[in-house]
Structure formats: C-alpha cells, structure tokens
Design an enzyme around this catalytic site. Structure first.
Site, short mmCIF file in Angstrom:
data_model
loop_
_atom_site.label_atom_id
_atom_site.label_comp_id
_atom_site.label_asym_id
_atom_site.label_seq_id
_atom_site.Cartn_x
_atom_site.Cartn_y
_atom_site.Cartn_z
N CYS A 1 0.81 -1.22 0.00
CA CYS A 1 0.00 0.00 0.00
C CYS A 1 0.84 1.28 0.00
O CYS A 1 0.44 2.30 -0.55
CB CYS A 1 -0.92 0.03 1.22
SG CYS A 1 -1.65 -1.57 1.63
N CYS B 1 1.68 3.71 -3.03
CA CYS B 1 0.68 4.69 -3.51
C CYS B 1 0.20 5.62 -2.39
O CYS B 1 -0.04 6.79 -2.62
CB CYS B 1 -0.54 3.97 -4.09
SG CYS B 1 -0.17 3.06 -5.60
N HIS B 2 0.01 5.07 -1.17
CA HIS B 2 -0.59 5.88 -0.11
C HIS B 2 0.44 6.54 0.80
O HIS B 2 0.07 7.32 1.67
CB HIS B 2 -1.54 5.02 0.74
CG HIS B 2 -2.71 4.51 -0.04
ND1 HIS B 2 -3.77 5.30 -0.41
CD2 HIS B 2 -2.97 3.28 -0.57
CE1 HIS B 2 -4.64 4.59 -1.12
NE2 HIS B 2 -4.17 3.36 -1.22
N MET C 1 -7.68 1.65 -7.04
CA MET C 1 -7.44 0.82 -5.85
C MET C 1 -7.75 -0.64 -6.21
O MET C 1 -8.85 -0.95 -6.67
CB MET C 1 -8.38 1.30 -4.73
CG MET C 1 -8.45 0.38 -3.55
SD MET C 1 -7.02 0.55 -2.44
CE MET C 1 -7.58 -0.49 -1.09
N HIS D 1 9.63 11.35 -11.98
CA HIS D 1 10.18 9.98 -11.90
C HIS D 1 11.52 9.93 -12.62
O HIS D 1 12.51 10.38 -12.10
CB HIS D 1 9.16 8.99 -12.47
CG HIS D 1 9.48 7.57 -12.16
ND1 HIS D 1 9.37 7.04 -10.90
CD2 HIS D 1 9.91 6.55 -12.94
CE1 HIS D 1 9.74 5.77 -10.91
NE2 HIS D 1 10.08 5.44 -12.15
N HIS E 1 7.07 7.22 -19.60
CA HIS E 1 8.15 6.51 -18.89
C HIS E 1 9.36 6.44 -19.82
O HIS E 1 9.52 5.48 -20.58
CB HIS E 1 7.69 5.11 -18.48
CG HIS E 1 8.63 4.47 -17.51
ND1 HIS E 1 9.82 3.90 -17.90
CD2 HIS E 1 8.59 4.35 -16.16
CE1 HIS E 1 10.44 3.45 -16.81
NE2 HIS E 1 9.72 3.70 -15.76
FE1 DHE Z 1 13.14 1.49 -11.98
C1 DHE Z 1 15.36 3.78 -13.34
C2 DHE Z 1 12.14 3.80 -9.70
C3 DHE Z 1 10.59 -0.58 -11.01
C4 DHE Z 1 14.30 -0.91 -14.10
N1 DHE Z 1 13.60 3.44 -11.64
C5 DHE Z 1 14.56 4.20 -12.31
C6 DHE Z 1 14.61 5.50 -11.71
C7 DHE Z 1 13.71 5.51 -10.67
C8 DHE Z 1 13.08 4.21 -10.63
C9 DHE Z 1 13.42 6.64 -9.73
C10 DHE Z 1 15.53 6.64 -12.16
C11 DHE Z 1 16.87 6.49 -11.51
C12 DHE Z 1 17.86 7.55 -11.94
O1 DHE Z 1 17.95 7.85 -13.14
O2 DHE Z 1 18.55 8.10 -11.08
N2 DHE Z 1 11.60 1.59 -10.62
C13 DHE Z 1 11.39 2.63 -9.78
C14 DHE Z 1 10.24 2.36 -8.95
O3 DHE Z 1 9.81 3.05 -7.98
C15 DHE Z 1 9.56 1.17 -9.50
C16 DHE Z 1 8.38 1.71 -10.31
C17 DHE Z 1 8.95 0.17 -8.53
C18 DHE Z 1 9.85 -0.41 -7.48
O4 DHE Z 1 9.33 -1.05 -6.53
O5 DHE Z 1 11.06 -0.24 -7.55
C19 DHE Z 1 10.65 0.64 -10.44
N3 DHE Z 1 12.56 -0.43 -12.46
C20 DHE Z 1 11.50 -1.07 -11.95
C21 DHE Z 1 11.38 -2.40 -12.50
O6 DHE Z 1 10.51 -3.28 -12.19
C22 DHE Z 1 12.43 -2.54 -13.54
C23 DHE Z 1 11.74 -2.62 -14.91
C24 DHE Z 1 13.32 -3.79 -13.41
C25 DHE Z 1 14.28 -3.75 -12.27
O7 DHE Z 1 15.43 -4.09 -12.47
O8 DHE Z 1 13.89 -3.39 -11.16
C26 DHE Z 1 13.18 -1.22 -13.37
N4 DHE Z 1 14.56 1.43 -13.45
C27 DHE Z 1 14.91 0.33 -14.16
C28 DHE Z 1 16.03 0.65 -15.03
C29 DHE Z 1 16.33 2.00 -14.82
C30 DHE Z 1 15.39 2.47 -13.82
C31 DHE Z 1 16.71 -0.32 -15.99
C32 DHE Z 1 17.44 2.83 -15.47
C33 DHE Z 1 17.11 3.15 -16.89
C34 DHE Z 1 18.19 3.94 -17.56
O9 DHE Z 1 18.33 3.78 -18.79
O10 DHE Z 1 18.89 4.71 -16.91
#
Ligand code: DHE
Length: 584
Positions: free
Chosen positions: A84, A87-88, A125, A364, A407
């Site tokens: 939760c 989001c919350h 939700m 983000h 995204h």
């Molecule tokens: Fe990420 C970048 C947050 C889930 C793969 N991800 C980022 C960034 C943030 C973020 C804030 C930017 C960082 C920066 O540039 O300084 N990601 C989040 C979350 O909050 C989220 C939605 C859920 C979570 O619980 O973490 C989340 N992210 C994922 C995944 O499920 C992904 C697809 C697979 C994984 O490895 O976790 C994923 N995120 C990535 C990748 C980048 C990324 C590969 C960097 C991309 C790039 O080209 O720089």
C-alpha cells in the site's frame, strides 16, 4: 524474421492498452508480494519490501481504537509497506493514492474501509479481497490497522550511515593504473535483479567477466566520469562502489543511505570528475552526497517540504531520478511528491546552495537532450515532461505528452527529418511515443513542443533507446499483458518519420532467445560503445532461464544470444561509456 506492421489505430489501441494493462497477468519475476506480480500496473508500483521487514510497535492507543495484538499490527504493517505504501505513502499522507491518516480513516469507519479494501475502486485501488490477494481475515486486520495511527519507520541519519559504511579497499591500496586487459569502456553492467548481483559482460566477446554481489533487488548502475568506478544501488538503499581498474574488478566501498532507495549518480562537471557520489532514498526522504573515492557520507539533505503548487507540507517526498549536470557543478534531484527539481551545487559542500525548481508532481525518470544542456523528465502520473535548462538552472517548459504515464528511462535522442533534434518517450499506459523538439536555436518553432506522436506495439512500455550512430528508435513493451507483444520490440527507421503514418519493424526478441519455459519479457535496450549493436534483456522468473539478445543495429538481425545459468532476472544494462558520457 522482421515483420513490418502498419500503424495501429491510435484511439482504439490506447483504450485497449489501458484496459489490458490493468487486468494483465504478468511474469512472476520480481521479489514482490503476489498481487504486485499479477497486474502490470501494480507490478510497477513501488513495493517498500525492505521497510516491510522492520519491527514496529503499536503507537499509543486512543479511546475507541480497535483492538489489535502486537503480532497482528506487525503483520498488517508488513502488508501495508509492501502493498500500500507505494501509492498511499509510508506515513499514509497520500501520494498517487489517497491519504489514509487516522483522522480520515476514523471518519470513514471500519465497514467502509473493509469494503473498500475488499472491492477496490475504479480510480485504481485494487480489489484486494475479492481478487483473493488478501483473505477475509487479512482484510479485517487491515481495516483495523488503518484506524490506528501509522507506525513511522526510523530515520536514517549520519550515525546509521557511518555505522553501515565500509571501505573494503582503501584508496591508497588500490591500483595506480588499470591492472586488467578488459575493454572497460565497452563493458556492460547488467542488473541481476532477484539475485541481488550485477554481471559485468564484455561488450565485444559477450563473456561474463565477473558477477558481483550488490544490494537486495538491485536496481541501477551509474559510472564515474573517468569510467573507473561503477556505483550500484539496491532497493535496500545499499550503494556498492566497484573499482574497474582492479585485476578482477570488485567492491572497494559500500554504504546504506536509508531503508528504501532507487537512485545513485556521480559528479561529472569538469574539474569534479570522480569527486562525489550522490544517492537518493525513498525512505527516509533524503539524499546524501558522498566522497567519490570512499563513499564516506559528507552531507545529508532532507527533501521534506512544501508541495510546489498547493504549498502544503509533505512529510515524505521520495527521491526519484538524480542526474549530473555537464554545465555546472550541480546534481539535479527529482523530488517526486512535492514536484520540485532540486539543483544541488556541489562546488562547496559546506555552504550548499540548492536551486529549487517548481516543476510538476510525481517526477520519476528522465535524461538529457543531445546537447546535454536540457534535462527532460517525466512527471508520470500527470502525463507531463518537464524541461530544465541545466546551464541557466531554470525551468524551460512543461510539455503534455498526450499519452498516459510517460516513462522515458533516460529517453532517446534522434535527428528527425522534419523537426530536427527531438527527444522521445514512450508510455506505460498506452502505445504512444511522444517526440519533443529540443533545438531552440536551429528549430525554434518546434522547441519544447510535442511535434509528433508515434504508435508502437502497445501499452506497458518502459524504455526507448537510440544512439547518435544509429538510424533507429527502439521501443519496448515490457509490461504489456500480451506475451507476444511484451516479448517484442518495435523499431522505427528515423528517416521514415517524415511520413504521415510511419511504420515500424517488429523484432521477436523472446523468440530469438529460444527459451522453453516461462513468459519472459523484453526490457531496456542498451547500445554498445560503438553504437552498432543494441542489447535487450529477456527477463524471466528467477527460477527460469533468462537471456540477453544482441541485435545488429544496421541490419536489425539477431547477432548473438547470451545465456548462462548465472544470468538470473537480467533487467537494466549499463554500457560504461554510454552511461558515463550520457549517450542515448
Ligand atoms: Fe526502476 C530507473 C524507480 C521498477 C528498471 N527506476 C529508475 C529511476 C527511478 C526508478 C526513480 C531513475 C533512476 C535515476 O535515473 O537516477 N523503478 C522505480 C520504482 O519506484 C519502481 C516503479 C517500482 C519499485 O518497486 O522499484 C521501479 N525499475 C522497476 C522495475 O521493475 C524494472 C523494470 C526492473 C528492475 O530491475 O527493477 C526497473 N529502473 C529500471 C532501469 C532504470 C530504472 C533499468 C534505469 C534506466 C536507464 O536507462 O537509466
């Protein structure tokens, strides 16, 4: 094996894609609670899994509070943080979801909360109860939990950081020159998400040179300006610093900078190369500037403060993307819930100057334009791209992408045949790709406007990619519910973009990987240093075979498949040169 597909009907597909994204069954790859694995939209909501492990006590009881045993409260709190809080909010003050503080929940009452948790709402939700994700007893427990005050997780200040900080190899004991014969600039650091490791893979031979243990549910890698040091952050907020000059590169320092985190970056401005590292946390809401040689924490800054437009205090605005300016000694820190971009001047850490830019809420990810002067970043839940001038430290524009949930990753820069230099983002909620003009000098009439909308494979896209040497724009559809779609990548030929309805080529990446079991998804293209091949992760469940598929950028043909039992849940890939020089 390339198939040409005509443009898809935009309006129809956008609607279909959104509907599908929210009812999808997806691959159970991540270490997330079951319900966060089952729906694509939920799979992309943050799970505060590390916070969920904390031991908490029931806050002081008030008259009329429901009765809960300590173990019930603990279980409910774990469920809350894992499912939760994304989001919350950790303190239940609301983020993309509504605020659930006790003053509000008590007015709503037990029955309302129980029914809401059971059946969900059209606003997003999930129907935790009727979907079977939570049992009737768990729903009852959560409704009672929400009537009590929230348990605030502990702060994580300098004493905690210093206690977690380890210099594994002191700078004076490190090599004074590169000790290996690796082609470091063409090395790929590959996130092995569920094993909490990274793989370093040679960009020419595809050999896995080494596997290094990092943080829990490891997230991203960034490289120091010189290319020597690699920084990796896990969701548990552990930063690991790796020296690529060592005989066999390995960790030289590590630190925990909070309880939940997602971002790390290093100083890149001339004269400050390799001097500082910075990491941002989801909890506590803060960032820390560290010594670039040792990760010694030097200065912690809270991001708590006023929401940019309402001017209401937000107690837990998370740090999302952090980017290093090439124009000034500044870090750009995206503060999600307050909608501010903090431009942190690191030229004097003692007298820190921060320019706070009012941007848009729910910032983000994002990246630079091709001149590296402008930072384009998504306010994703507001369907906007914010443009900041890193030279003037000023907001330039806020562009509506006319799509749902942009995204970009770091986005993709291409030279459009009509509009000149443009930057691209795809969307999580529909099949659109927005192209935004980025050349105020040469093409002022198109600058900071959405000049074209493309239609790619479908909703659920996470990343776009191109390279200055490439004629192509690649778009994934990782979280799309359809297996064929999430297993493929759309490729636009840049010279075709002048046409009214540009077609794209579909690359059947998962088919090329030839994996027998599971429903792997294709995620995040990353170019090699030369820009003549692009790598895609074929991301399967942790107990199933995954792969990395290498595509020839000129011919769009399969070049190589990297398979190895050690490649567990590969996701992000970071080519050392492209990451340190911000080439994308
Ligand atoms: Fe990420 C970048 C947050 C889930 C793969 N991800 C980022 C960034 C943030 C973020 C804030 C930017 C960082 C920066 O540039 O300084 N990601 C989040 C979350 O909050 C989220 C939605 C859920 C979570 O619980 O973490 C989340 N992210 C994922 C995944 O499920 C992904 C697809 C697979 C994984 O490895 O976790 C994923 N995120 C990535 C990748 C980048 C990324 C590969 C960097 C991309 C790039 O080209 O720089």
């Amino acid at each position: 094996m390339n198939i040409r597909r005509p443009k898809l009907k935009p309006l129809l597909l956008a609607g279909v894609a959104v509907a599908l994204v929210f009812s999808a069954q997806v691959v159970p790859a991540q270490e997330k609670p079951a319900d966060h694995k089952d729906a694509a939209s939920a799979a992309y909501q943050p799970s505060m899994t590390t916070l969920g492990q904390l031991q908490v006590e029931i806050p002081g009881r008030k008259a009329g509070d429901p009765v809960m045993t300590p173990s019930e409260y603990q279980n409910a709190n774990t469920i809350y943080f894992e499912r939760c809080a994304g989001c919350h909010g950790v303190l239940r003050k609301g983020a993309t979801g509504k605020a659930l503080t006790a003053d509000i929940t008590r007015k709503l009452g037990y029955e309302h909360l129980r029914d809401f948790i059971t059946y969900g709402s059209p606003a997003g939700m999930p129907n935790w109860g009727s979907s079977g994700s939570l049992t009737e007893d768990e729903v009852d427990m959560m409704a009672r939990y929400l009537l009590l005050d929230p348990a605030a997780p502990p702060e994580f200040g300098m004493p905690e950081m210093r206690a977690s900080w380890k210099v594994i190899v002191a700078p004076e004991n490190r090599p004074t020159e590169k000790m290996n014969d690796w082609d470091i600039d063409n090395l790929f650091s590959v996130t092995l998400r569920d094993s909490g490791e990274i793989a370093l893979i040679d960009g020419s031979t595809y050999e896995i040179k080494t596997i290094i243990e990092t943080g829990y549910a490891v997230h991203i890698s960034r490289i120091s300006a010189s290319g020597r040091y690699l920084f990796v952050i896990g969701r548990d907020a552990k930063v690991v610093m790796i020296d690529l000059w060592m005989d066999v590169p390995g960790p030289v320092a590590e630190i925990k900078i909070g309880t939940e985190a997602r971002s790390v970056e290093t100083s890149k401005f001339k004269g400050y190369e390799d001097k500082y590292a910075i990491a941002g946390a989801y909890w506590p809401p803060q960032f820390v500037i560290m010594d670039g040689d040792t990760l010694e924490p030097l200065r912690i800054e809270s991001t708590r403060g006023m929401i940019y437009d309402e001017q209401i205090y937000h107690p837990e605005p998370r740090v999302a993307a952090i980017l290093s300016s090439h124009y000034k000694p500044e870090f750009l820190v995206n503060v999600k819930e307050t909608g501010k971009i903090m431009m942190v001047d690191y030229s004097d850490i003692q007298s820190l100057k921060i320019t706070e830019i009012n941007a848009e809420r729910f910032l983000h990810d994002g990246g630079l334009d091709s001149t590296q002067r402008y930072f384009l970043t998504a306010a994703n839940a507001r369907n906007k791209i914010v443009v900041v001038d890193t030279k003037e430290s000023k907001l330039v524009s806020i562009v509506d992408t006319e799509g749902q949930t942009p995204h970009p990753g770091r986005g993709a820069n291409i030279i459009h045949p009509t509009y000149g230099p443009v930057w691209a983002t795809s969307h999580l909620g529909d099949d659109t790709v927005a192209l935004i003009g980025t050349d105020p000098e040469g093409h002022p009439e198109y600058a900071w406007k959405m000049v074209q909308q493309l239609y790619a494979l479908g909703g659920g896209s996470l990343f776009v990619k191109s390279h200055p040497g490439s004629e192509h724009l690649y778009v994934d559809a990782t979280l799309n519910p359809d297996a064929e779609t999430s297993g493929s990548v759309a490729v636009f030929n840049v010279s075709d973009l002048a046409q009214e309805e540009p077609e794209y080529t579909v690359l059947p990446i998962v088919e090329w990987a030839n994996i027998a079991e599971g429903q792997p998804r294709v995620v995040q293209g990353e170019f090699n240093q030369a820009g003549d091949e692009i790598w895609f992760s074929v991301w399967n469940a942790a107990d199933k075979e995954s792969a990395i598929v290498v595509v020839d950028d000129k011919t769009l043909e399969l070049k190589h498949v990297i398979k190895d039992p050690r490649l567990i849940t590969p996701t992000g890939k970071f080519n050392v040169y492209n990451t340190r020089a911000d080439v994308y």
